[in-house]
Every structure is written in C-alpha cells, then in structure tokens.
Design an enzyme around this catalytic site. Structure first.
Site, PDB file in Angstrom:
ATOM      1  N   SER A   1       0.840  -1.202   0.000  1.00 31.72           N
ATOM      2  CA  SER A   1       0.000   0.000   0.000  1.00 31.72           C
ATOM      3  C   SER A   1       0.876   1.254   0.000  1.00 31.72           C
ATOM      4  O   SER A   1       1.742   1.368  -0.865  1.00 31.72           O
ATOM      5  CB  SER A   1      -0.932  -0.056   1.211  1.00 31.72           C
TER       6      SER A   1
ATOM      7  N   ARG B   1     -11.716   5.431  10.517  1.00 33.09           N
ATOM      8  CA  ARG B   1     -11.166   4.074  10.483  1.00 33.09           C
ATOM      9  C   ARG B   1     -12.216   3.056  10.014  1.00 33.09           C
ATOM     10  O   ARG B   1     -11.892   2.130   9.278  1.00 33.09           O
ATOM     11  CB  ARG B   1     -10.660   3.703  11.876  1.00 33.09           C
TER      12      ARG B   1
ATOM     13  N   ASP C   1      -8.461  -6.959  -4.417  1.00 34.84           N
ATOM     14  CA  ASP C   1      -8.160  -5.612  -3.910  1.00 34.84           C
ATOM     15  C   ASP C   1      -8.863  -4.598  -4.800  1.00 34.84           C
ATOM     16  O   ASP C   1      -8.477  -4.400  -5.947  1.00 34.84           O
ATOM     17  CB  ASP C   1      -6.646  -5.389  -3.928  1.00 34.84           C
TER      18      ASP C   1
ATOM     19  N   HIS D   1      -7.589  -5.630  -0.118  1.00 35.40           N
ATOM     20  CA  HIS D   1      -6.367  -4.830  -0.044  1.00 35.40           C
ATOM     21  C   HIS D   1      -5.457  -5.264   1.111  1.00 35.40           C
ATOM     22  O   HIS D   1      -4.234  -5.269   0.981  1.00 35.40           O
ATOM     23  CB  HIS D   1      -6.746  -3.356   0.114  1.00 35.40           C
ATOM     24  N   ASP D   2      -6.044  -5.607   2.237  1.00 30.98           N
ATOM     25  CA  ASP D   2      -5.253  -5.968   3.413  1.00 30.98           C
ATOM     26  C   ASP D   2      -4.645  -7.369   3.336  1.00 30.98           C
ATOM     27  O   ASP D   2      -4.071  -7.836   4.329  1.00 30.98           O
ATOM     28  CB  ASP D   2      -6.098  -5.844   4.685  1.00 30.98           C
TER      29      ASP D   2
END
Lengths: 385, 385
Positions: B162, B231, B326, B359-360
């Site tokens: 990222s 968040r 992602d 994505h993570d």
C-alpha cells in the site's frame, strides 16, 4: 417567499403533490415491528390518466433519497424536474399517453409522507426517534392504502430502482393478485454485508454530529454536518470507479499545483462536498437513518422461508435489470432474484445492462433501460387489459 | 503503569524501538512543500544482523496506519506482535537469519517519528496543523538519513504494501544507486479518484468532530469519535465484499431476530465499531489526515514527467504484487507500474495473487506472497552480494 406558480409542463401537464391520509385511533396502521401509527399521510403525484377500466395504473417506488415528485416541474423556479423525469412522460418508457403513473413518498420519509419529522398526535411534537422502525413491508402496505384510495384493484406494474425495486418485489409477494408486472432495477433480495457497512458508517456520521441530539433537533440546528458526510459516503458507492475516473480523474480544483493544505483540491472532493451540501437542504437526517435501516433489514429469504418460497405464490411478470458497473447492488445479487423466480417457473425478462454509470445508472438517461421498460410494459399492457 | 519487561522473542530476539534524530536549525530538513523542519526524529526497529559487507539490509516501509514495530513482541503484555510478524523472522519471507531488516515510522506519523503530535521546538507546543504537509518523497528522504546513519550504502531491498509500496517505488527513483531491489505490494503510482474520495470522507469525519478543534486538541479530549469513523470507513475499503460476506454475511449480533432499533445488530457493524474503537487508542487524528493527504498527493507520472520517464533511471529489480480482490488498489492500477517498468526494459517479476482478502491481504498470512518475496530476495541476494 413568493408563492410559486404551478406550471403546465409541456410533457406531463400540471404536476402537484397530493396528500392522502388514512388510519387513526380507531383504525391504526400496524407496522411489522408491532407498533401502530395513525393518522398516516402519504404524499403522492400522478401523471397521465387512469383509463375507464382502471387497468393502466403503474406505481413507481422511489429509492433512499427519492420522493413523490417523479416527473415534470412544479414551478418555473424549479431547477430540476422530478427525479425520474427521464423515464416518465408522453412517449417515454413510462408513457403517460398510455399509462396512469403514481409515485408516492415512502412512510419514514421526509417529503410529505408520515415520518420521524411529522407531528406525533400523541405529543403535538415531531416524532424524532419515537417514530417506530419502518420496513419495506410497511412502506408497501401504506402504498396499498393509497392505491385502494385511488380506486385501483390491479396495478399494471410496480416499478423501482434500488430500494424502489425492493418495494416492487415485496408488492408481488404481499399482493400477488394486484400486481400484473414488476420492474425491479439495480436491487437486491437482501443487501450485502458491505452495503450494510456503508449504511452504518453513514448513520454513524449522523449520530456523531452533536446537533443530532438523539434525533431531537426539529426547530433547532439540524445535524447538517453529519447528514452531508453520510451523503458523501453514499455518493461514492452510487458511482463506479470508472465513472469517477472519467468525471474527475486526479484533476485538481483551480490550480494545477497542489497547495499543500487540507482544502479541497481534487475535483472529486469538491463534487462530493457539493452533493453533501445540496442534500441537507432537502432531506431529514432522521429519515436517512430510518430508511437505511429499512434497507438493511430487508431480507426476502429470511422473511419468507427462503428465496424460492418467497416467490412461490407471485403471479406477476418480471423485468429484472442490473448494471454491469453497479458494485453496491451487483449483478451477481440481482441474478439470485432471477434464479429464484425461474425455479418457480415465473415469467422473467432479465438484462444486465452494460454501463459505467454504477448503481445510479437507473437515474440517468439510459437507452437500453428505456427500451427494456417500454417494451416490457407494452407487451403486458396489451396482453392483460 | 508497571514497566513492561522486554522479552527475548524466540524468533527475532529482543525487539525495541530506537530513535535517531537528525537535522536542526543549522541543517534543517527540507520538505517538498518548501518548508523545513528540524530536529527530525525517526523511530525504527531492526531485526537480524547486518553482515560485514553491509549488503544484506532491507528497509520495510509501512502503510497508512503502520509503525516501526514490524516484528516480534516488545513485552509479555503485548497481545499482538509487530504488524508484519507473519513475514519477518528466521525462515520467514524476510528471513532474519539472512537479512538485516529495518522498519521505521514515517515522518508525519505518531509512533515515535516527528509528526503533528510532536513538540514544535519554535513554540514548545505540539505542531498540530502548523506541521508542514509531508509527501511520500519526504518520508523517503527522512528514511535515507536513517539508512545512512546505520552505515548502509546500499539496500538489498526496499519493501512495502500500500503506501509502503509507494515509498519503495519512490526510493528506486530518488536513490537509484542505493536500491538493489524493490518489493511493491498492493500499491499504486497514483491512487484513483475513488480512493481519494474515501480518504476525503475519512478526513471529513475527523474535521467534523468538534473535539478536533482545527488540530489543536493535544492534552485535551482527542477527536476519537471522528477518527474512529474514519477508520470504520477505511476498513470497508480494505476488505473485499466476498471476505465481508464470508466473515459476517447478514448475521445478527446476539439475537436471531431484529430488535427494530438503531443499535448495532449486524455482525459487520459490530466488527467495524470494534476496529474504530481499537484504532483511537493507538493513532493520532492529525497523523491520519496528514498521511492520507500524502497518499492522495502521490503521483509518479505527474512528479516525474510521465510513468515511463519516472522509471527511466531506476536500476533496481522489481517484485510487484497485486491481489485479485483488492478494489482499493486494483490489479489494473498495479499493472500500470509493471508496464512502465517493462517499457524501460527493467527486470520485473509481477504476480496477481488470487485471494479474497482484499487490499489488506498483504497483512495476513499468504503462502503465495511469502514464497514470492522469499524467492525474489534469495535470487537477488545471491546475485548481488
């Protein structure tokens, strides 16, 4: 403010919002949550004329932020016509030369129908959070009262996109004898965990605004800050990444060079802020939280013993539409509806329309959508009247 | 609070955060925005040992919410190890038996490196919004000072996911002679309008929190409410829709039946709230807005006269990784980097790893990612040392 002059729209004639009130202490309107409300007012508009056989009525159901004003202009002061004007009018998909089109504001809403901003007759004050939780079923049941009030026994179609599609599907299940056809666009039999997540962060944006004051803000500063943020979040999900890229890319607002500050610099930021700003002038924060919850709770499979059972007794013909770039109500979810209908041997036309406009594709001009609706309606109007 | 006992991790030994300070009034650190800061402190950790040739050093760059603590436990009280512990350690992808691994907190951050929560020597008070805007280039330049301080002339690799990948790419461009290889995972040469939009609504969540107070809240109530919402929004984008569906689906929190209220009922809602709640205990709201702006501003093509020119002079070997699910930093964007490198005839290994983790994915155990990193490093360590 000067009284606005109603105008005779060249397309749909004079457009005005009417109000129908039903239920009361003697005959309260019962909701799925077990609570009752009354009186219940439904704001609605109609376009075109009901024929002598009363067989050409189409009910349009709106999405999260819609209202009863679906077509034409109320006055010369209006900058924009009704939200589905592109599709409703003479010669349009919902051809008002042929059909009698009705659109009403959902209960829980804030544009004339009874909702959290309405006066609670028990207290003489706005309901706020004491307004009962409403569901898609409750919205449909309220619409049923309106349709009966208009003297209509059978609807040629119930049509809508997004939450409007949920109402259309629910109509076919709750009132199978009354709905000859359903047009369900960019909708879902139950939204995904991701869609619930987006709705929840939108609600939190409102809850976290001190002006929200647990829903008790009427006559005071409204939680505009929270509501505008909720709308900004929502707008990201209504557009496809491709559309955002085409519309804004990484272009900066004014200067070509970054100012190295936290002002809105990218065009996409300015666009979202503008959307948030516009929204707070026309929408109530409490309605936003009630209606998003109704969307989250909607679950045809859970409420009707599975997706197949849900559609077992429906007798409508279905036009089901998805959009290839809709990632909020993706085609894969829409196809689940089509599958369940087909397992039941129902008559379904399904089309996955190629577009980069994302979830909101149904709100903008789309030739394929127009054609699909027009042809579907024509075939069923001719067959059934 | 009882002083925590440092522990000897069975894997990476005793782990402790070190601090390196450079720059000052005589020799200020110049930022891209034209402003200077000094002194600048960099918090960092190292794992493994630097070999005699100083040829086995790998710099790990962290993402938005990361810090210098990438591996092992600081104490027995720690519930979780460093953020990339899955990949750093003896026999792991970044094999600490072979490599000397360095990870530092970015400037602008809040975990020991100079950022908006640091004391401005000019005023004796925390910088707050008077902290200059930092960019990915500035983060890299600060890391360069650290690497030189550690006596290292050449890095075997700079690696990150990222925003960490952005730093790795920028290293190869700014210091071509110092970076033998780059591992860029789930990253972008410039994020999309959609990603900017998500960052902006996160920042707005913070700005709209009255406790934020234009960034001046140190020693007072922090804007936890806004930061936790930011968040929550972020977390939706870090997961794939499939992963959310698998993890939570539409399951309710406790009762199987809806309570018809606005409490958190769906598991996905509870999960997001938990993520928001955890985050405010470890992260500074101002760092969040500075770092997301650095991400938005990052634009290799714009800063280096086009994507092809950007990589013209790089001499590193590249491992570029994307994840099929992602949608925040999609494979299509990652491929643009690969294309530009290949046009320049650079040595690139590219892999699009099949995963539903979104994505993570780079933060959780992934066998394909481990293997790719390990093999890539081995081949270049053997060839170049």
């Amino acid at each position: 403010m000067r009284k606005k002059e109603p105008i005779d729209n060249p397309s749909v004639g004079v457009v005005s919002t009417e109000y129908f009130t039903f239920a009361g202490p003697a005959e309260p309107f019962e909701l799925l949550c077990g609570r009752t409300i009354g009186p219940v007012t439904i704001a609605y508009e109609t376009y075109g004329a009901l024929n002598a056989e009363k067989s050409n009525a189409i009910l349009i159901a709106h999405a999260l932020s819609g209202n009863a004003h679906a077509a034409g202009y109320h006055s010369h002061e209006d900058r924009y016509p009704g939200w589905w004007d592109e599709y409703i009018g003479p010669g349009k998909a919902f051809d008002t030369d042929r059909y009698f089109v009705i659109c009403s504001n959902v209960i829980g809403g804030c544009d004339g129908s009874t909702g959290p901003s309405s006066i609670d007759p028990a207290t003489g004050k706005p309901y706020g959070l004491s307004f009962p939780m409403v569901t898609i079923r409750d919205m449909v049941n309220a619409q049923w009262h309106l349709v009966r009030h208009l003297g209509i026994d059978s609807l040629l179609a119930v049509a809508g996109g997004s939450m409007g599609g949920m109402q259309a599907l629910k109509w076919s299940i709750l009132y199978p004898g009354m709905v000859r056809s359903v047009i369900a666009i960019a909708t879902s039999a139950s939204v995904s965990a991701q869609a619930i997540a987006f709705n929840e962060v939108g609600r939190q944006a409102i809850f976290k605004d001190p002006a929200w004051n647990k829903g008790d803000y009427y006559g005071m500063q409204a939680p505009d800050s929270g509501l505008s943020l909720a709308r900004m979040i929502g707008h990201i999900t209504y557009m496809s990444e491709t559309l955002m890229h085409e519309k804004f890319g990484r272009r900066l607002q004014e200067s070509a060079v970054s100012d190295f500050d936290f002002n809105r610099e990218f065009l996409v930021e300015t666009y979202l802020h503008h959307q948030g700003f516009k929204f707070v002038n026309r929408f109530d924060a409490n309605s936003y939280i009630y209606i998003t919850k109704a969307i989250d709770f909607f679950d045809l499979a859970k409420d009707h013993g599975g997706m197949i059972s849900a559609f077992e007794k429906v007798s409508s013909n279905f036009l089901v539409v998805s959009f290839t770039s809709d990632w909020l109500y993706p085609s894969t979810q829409v196809k689940e509806i089509v599958k369940a209908l087909r397992v039941n041997g129902k008559n379904v036309v399904y089309t996955d329309i190629e577009t980069d406009k994302g979830h909101d594709a149904f709100l903008v001009k789309n030739r394929a959508l127009e054609k699909n609706i027009a042809n579907f309606l024509k075939s069923h109007a001719d067959n059934n009247t």
